[in-house]
Scaffold this active site. Structure first.
Site: not given
Ligand code: LIP
Length: 285
Positions: A76, A96, A98-99, A101, A226
């Site tokens: 990412e 990713d 930290i999914d 964030t 993600d």
């Molecule tokens: C997040 C996703 C989530 C989405 C957020 C963001 P990140 O990923 O897991 O589903 O709604 O906008 O993209 O940016 O925290 O890796």
């Protein structure tokens, strides 16, 4: 007779180990309250990235490069810094760091370290480590899906009025996009369904589908990093993946439906407004 080495299993075992190490970094940042260090924004004022995202991604990539020097990466934060987002036929780690964030910045305890592994453009295995909960989700094609070693199985529910649906509002605050999100959400909620939830992490929403505690997750606007790792965890738990049009899922399309079965998927997809954010594998201008 010596068994041929299972290289993909070696790679998966390495991913589990480096995901745990990444989780230690994330928990330390949360405990030291320095999670908000270098909070920057990307595609919008609410699309956040932190120093910890970048450090974790570098930890994973450098660790993998030492062990598998010929493998490719889609990360990412690397893509955000200008690296191409190309899923070739080569062994590719889709990361990713930290999914969730935004959850991390706010101390909301749902953040997933996501490491997917694709060969010939097919995800072979996925690892999602819920760092604050200390739960390791894994799935490998043809070998099942697990949480901390316990087998995962999706919900058997076929009555759409008795399901929990997960979705997210994403990071695009364009009023036209927000209107589409809310029109879909209103139609889903008034089916009615038992409830709608959002963990703030696509991957952990998908792991909840694999766990059987959520019947379906949908979202438009996510990225391949993600969802790649969690995609094989869902299917190995007996779930299905579709596009929001009801067609075949395309992990680069930024649209996904992960469901316990086709019956529930069909009923929810009928309520969704389809739209197409710019693809992840868009060609550079
Ligand atoms: C997040 C996703 C989530 C989405 C957020 C963001 P990140 O990923 O897991 O589903 O709604 O906008 O993209 O940016 O925290 O890796």
């Amino acid at each position: 007779m010596s068994e041929s080495r299972d290289f993909w299993q070696d790679a998966m075992d390495h991913a589990v180990a480096v995901a745990r190490k990444s989780g230690e970094m994330i928990r330390a940042a949360v405990q030291n309250q320095d999670r908000s260090s270098l909070v920057q924004t990307k595609s919008s004022a609410v699309d956040l990235v932190t120093e910890t995202d970048q450090k974790v991604e570098q930890l994973i990539i450098q660790s993998v490069k030492r062990k598998f020097p010929t493998h490719r990466f889609i990360g990412e934060e690397s893509v955000s810094s200008g690296e191409p987002c190309v899923l070739s036929l080569d062994p590719t780690w889709i990361i990713d760091p930290i999914d969730g964030t935004t959850n991390f910045v706010h101390g909301f305890p749902f953040v997933g370290v996501c490491i997917g592994f694709a060969v010939n453009q097919q995800v072979e295995w996925g690892v999602v480590y819920s760092a604050i909960e200390d739960k390791m989700y894994t799935g490998r094609k043809g070998r099942g899906a697990f949480c901390d070693g316990r087998p995962l199985q999706v919900s058997t529910q076929t009555d759409v009025h008795k399901v929990i649906v997960a979705t997210e509002f994403g990071s695009d605050r364009n009023p036209d996009v927000v209107d589409k999100i809310f029109r879909s959400l209103r139609k889903v909620l008034t089916l009615p369904v038992h409830g709608v939830r959002g963990a703030g992490s696509a991957a952990l929403n998908m792991c909840s589908v694999a766990l059987g505690s959520v019947e379906l997750y949908y979202e438009t606007g996510i990225h391949v990093w993600d969802v790649a790792a969690a995609s094989v965890i869902v299917t190995e738990a007996g779930g299905v993946l579709l596009d929001t049009t009801g067609g075949a899922v395309d992990l680069m399309s930024r649209r996904i439906v992960a469901a316990n079965n086709k019956t529930i998927a069909t009923r929810i997809i009928e309520q969704l407004e389809v739209y197409s954010p710019e693809r992840d594998d868009r060609l550079p201008e």
